[in-house]
Motif scaffolding. Structure first.
Motif, short mmCIF file in Angstrom:
data_model
loop_
_atom_site.label_atom_id
_atom_site.label_comp_id
_atom_site.label_asym_id
_atom_site.label_seq_id
_atom_site.Cartn_x
_atom_site.Cartn_y
_atom_site.Cartn_z
N GLU A 26 2.44 -12.22 -4.60
CA GLU A 26 1.50 -11.15 -4.30
C GLU A 26 2.02 -10.28 -3.16
O GLU A 26 2.43 -10.78 -2.13
CB GLU A 26 0.15 -11.77 -3.90
CG GLU A 26 -1.04 -10.97 -4.39
CD GLU A 26 -2.33 -11.65 -3.98
OE1 GLU A 26 -3.16 -10.97 -3.41
OE2 GLU A 26 -2.45 -12.88 -4.23
N ARG A 27 2.01 -9.00 -3.37
CA ARG A 27 2.47 -8.05 -2.36
C ARG A 27 1.53 -6.87 -2.37
O ARG A 27 0.96 -6.53 -3.37
CB ARG A 27 3.85 -7.50 -2.72
CG ARG A 27 4.94 -8.49 -2.69
CD ARG A 27 6.11 -7.98 -3.53
NE ARG A 27 7.05 -9.05 -3.79
CZ ARG A 27 8.09 -9.32 -3.02
NH1 ARG A 27 8.33 -8.57 -1.98
NH2 ARG A 27 8.89 -10.33 -3.29
N ASP A 28 1.46 -6.22 -1.23
CA ASP A 28 0.75 -4.95 -1.17
C ASP A 28 1.77 -3.87 -1.49
O ASP A 28 2.33 -3.24 -0.60
CB ASP A 28 0.14 -4.78 0.22
CG ASP A 28 -0.86 -3.65 0.25
OD1 ASP A 28 -0.87 -2.84 -0.70
OD2 ASP A 28 -1.63 -3.58 1.22
N ALA A 29 2.01 -3.68 -2.80
CA ALA A 29 3.14 -2.83 -3.23
C ALA A 29 3.01 -1.40 -2.70
O ALA A 29 4.02 -0.77 -2.40
CB ALA A 29 3.25 -2.82 -4.75
N LEU A 30 1.80 -0.91 -2.58
CA LEU A 30 1.63 0.47 -2.12
C LEU A 30 1.93 0.64 -0.63
O LEU A 30 2.25 1.73 -0.18
CB LEU A 30 0.21 0.98 -2.43
CG LEU A 30 -0.07 1.24 -3.91
CD1 LEU A 30 -1.49 1.74 -4.08
CD2 LEU A 30 0.92 2.24 -4.49
N LYS A 31 1.82 -0.46 0.11
CA LYS A 31 2.16 -0.37 1.53
C LYS A 31 3.67 -0.37 1.73
O LYS A 31 4.17 0.13 2.72
CB LYS A 31 1.55 -1.56 2.31
CG LYS A 31 0.22 -1.22 2.99
CD LYS A 31 -0.21 -2.28 3.97
CE LYS A 31 0.08 -1.92 5.42
NZ LYS A 31 -0.46 -2.91 6.37
N GLY A 32 4.37 -0.94 0.77
CA GLY A 32 5.83 -1.00 0.88
C GLY A 32 6.28 -2.14 1.77
O GLY A 32 5.46 -2.91 2.29
N CYS A 33 7.58 -2.23 1.95
CA CYS A 33 8.16 -3.33 2.74
C CYS A 33 8.29 -2.89 4.19
O CYS A 33 8.89 -1.86 4.48
CB CYS A 33 9.54 -3.66 2.18
SG CYS A 33 10.43 -4.88 3.17
N PRO A 34 7.72 -3.69 5.12
CA PRO A 34 7.78 -3.29 6.54
C PRO A 34 9.20 -3.25 7.08
O PRO A 34 9.46 -2.53 8.05
CB PRO A 34 6.94 -4.36 7.25
CG PRO A 34 6.92 -5.53 6.31
CD PRO A 34 7.02 -4.97 4.93
N VAL A 35 10.10 -4.01 6.49
CA VAL A 35 11.49 -4.01 6.96
C VAL A 35 12.30 -2.94 6.22
O VAL A 35 13.01 -2.14 6.82
CB VAL A 35 12.13 -5.41 6.81
CG1 VAL A 35 13.54 -5.41 7.41
CG2 VAL A 35 11.27 -6.47 7.49
N GLY A 36 12.15 -2.90 4.89
CA GLY A 36 12.90 -1.93 4.10
C GLY A 36 12.61 -0.49 4.48
O GLY A 36 13.50 0.36 4.49
N ARG A 37 11.36 -0.20 4.83
CA ARG A 37 11.01 1.18 5.16
C ARG A 37 11.75 1.68 6.41
O ARG A 37 11.97 2.88 6.57
CB ARG A 37 9.50 1.37 5.28
CG ARG A 37 8.88 0.95 6.55
CD ARG A 37 8.55 2.12 7.47
NE ARG A 37 7.57 3.03 6.96
CZ ARG A 37 7.70 4.35 7.03
NH1 ARG A 37 8.77 4.90 7.57
NH2 ARG A 37 6.75 5.14 6.59
N LEU A 38 12.15 0.74 7.27
CA LEU A 38 12.87 1.13 8.49
C LEU A 38 14.25 1.73 8.19
O LEU A 38 14.80 2.45 9.01
CB LEU A 38 13.02 -0.09 9.42
CG LEU A 38 11.70 -0.66 9.95
CD1 LEU A 38 11.92 -2.03 10.54
CD2 LEU A 38 11.10 0.28 11.00
N THR A 39 14.78 1.41 7.00
CA THR A 39 16.09 1.98 6.65
C THR A 39 16.01 3.50 6.49
O THR A 39 17.02 4.18 6.49
CB THR A 39 16.65 1.40 5.33
OG1 THR A 39 15.75 1.72 4.25
CG2 THR A 39 16.81 -0.11 5.42
N GLN A 40 14.79 4.03 6.30
CA GLN A 40 14.63 5.48 6.14
C GLN A 40 14.47 6.17 7.50
O GLN A 40 14.34 7.39 7.54
CB GLN A 40 13.40 5.79 5.27
CG GLN A 40 13.48 5.18 3.89
CD GLN A 40 14.73 5.61 3.14
OE1 GLN A 40 15.13 6.75 3.18
NE2 GLN A 40 15.38 4.67 2.47
N ASP A 41 14.46 5.39 8.55
CA ASP A 41 14.25 5.94 9.88
C ASP A 41 15.58 6.26 10.55
O ASP A 41 16.31 5.34 10.93
CB ASP A 41 13.48 4.91 10.74
CG ASP A 41 12.09 5.37 11.05
OD1 ASP A 41 11.95 6.52 11.49
OD2 ASP A 41 11.15 4.59 10.83
N PRO A 42 15.90 7.53 10.72
CA PRO A 42 17.22 7.88 11.28
C PRO A 42 17.43 7.29 12.67
O PRO A 42 18.55 6.87 12.98
CB PRO A 42 17.20 9.42 11.32
CG PRO A 42 15.77 9.82 11.16
CD PRO A 42 15.10 8.73 10.40
#
Lengths: 188, 188
Positions: free
Chosen positions: B86-102
């Motif tokens: 079970e995941r909150d797919a719409l919230k996304g991954c708290p770690v993966g999303r950081l890769t989009q942060d320059p």
């Protein structure tokens, strides 16, 4: 390039690099060399300009995918060509990265080109996989729509892994893993 | 919860929702109810506090993956359980999303927990897939490391697709597509 064009291209670059939340009107003016008055002459504000930039990035993403999809080879070879085509993996996907932007996702008008682009991509991939299955290239047990979703995810997730590792070959590894799963001998 | 703890948890939430670039010290103080003096008493600044928050999110991601990896079933069943949990797919991954942060990617100290978490995940998945291959559960023709990279990408890309579509089932479709590819009858 005229001012309107410079504004759109500068916004595309900034959205790709820093996202919507991280892109200020001032930064757009600075990068494009356009003044505030000029920006508001051509666009009503940041959302309007961002929409023009995002729409163009989405169209480019489609055009470049479509070039692979209509290229030479069998359906499965064209899907492979799409996955393997040259990309700047460390820069990430200019459309996919917008899904991480809360202000883009919260605005139905700004989200629309993102949603439509991925819906189009999933549909196009599913069509090619259905064609591959009919031609006996792909295992009949595989569902084209679900397989298409997995491949679209591999591309987007491949960018995440490449950026996390700081190495473009992390993208290539994910794609080769997916192609290994897709093209291994049929089990029937 | 003491102030230090509230600061870390508030920063985790904000990083997850808005990213590093979109999270101001003022927003952290507002969400945590801590004053500026208190924030700078516990942390040297936003990078220091963000590092504490990111390190904790990375540890939670590992713990939750590890729970699936060491759960019941064969190696392949545990990999499937990880993908399907079970995941909150719409919230996304708290770690993966950081890769989009320059600003996160440009700072080796901030990038480190992101890089290490995905390296750990790829390694762990590859180990389980190697085990599955030895047990004859997985096609011997498949490379465990590349297959692991593809599966890790499906998870991260599944979040992107779910957010783009505004529907969590887009995540589920990508995972089911990947599992269809992974578990179909062997071709030997």
């Amino acid at each position: 390039m005229d001012t309107r064009e410079r504004l759109i291209e500068s916004t595309r670059e900034l959205l790709w690099e820093r996202g919507y939340v991280g892109t200020s009107p001032k930064a757009i003016q600075h990068r494009s060399g356009a003044g505030q008055g000029s920006m508001y002459h051509h666009f009503t504000g940041k959302p309007d300009l961002a929409l023009a930039a995002m729409t163009r990035s989405a169209q480019e993403m489609r055009d470049s995918a479509e070039a692979a999809f209509t290229g030479p080879g069998t359906a499965l070879q064209r899907v492979s060509a799409y996955l393997r085509r040259e990309r700047d993996a460390l820069k990430g996907c200019p459309v996919g990265r917008l899904t991480q932007d809360p202000d883009v996702m919260a605005d139905p008008v700004l989200r629309k080109p993102v949603e439509e682009t991925f819906a189009w991509l999933a549909d196009r991939l599913a069509g090619l996989l259905a064609e591959a299955r009919e031609d006996g290239e792909l295992d009949a047990a595989l569902d084209p729509a679900a397989t298409a979703a997995a491949l679209a995810a591999v591309v987007q997730g491949g960018y995440v892994l490449a950026r996390a590792a700081g190495r473009p070959d992390a993208y290539a590894a994910a794609v080769e893993g997916a192609l290994g799963l897709l093209t291994r001998p049929k089990g029937d």
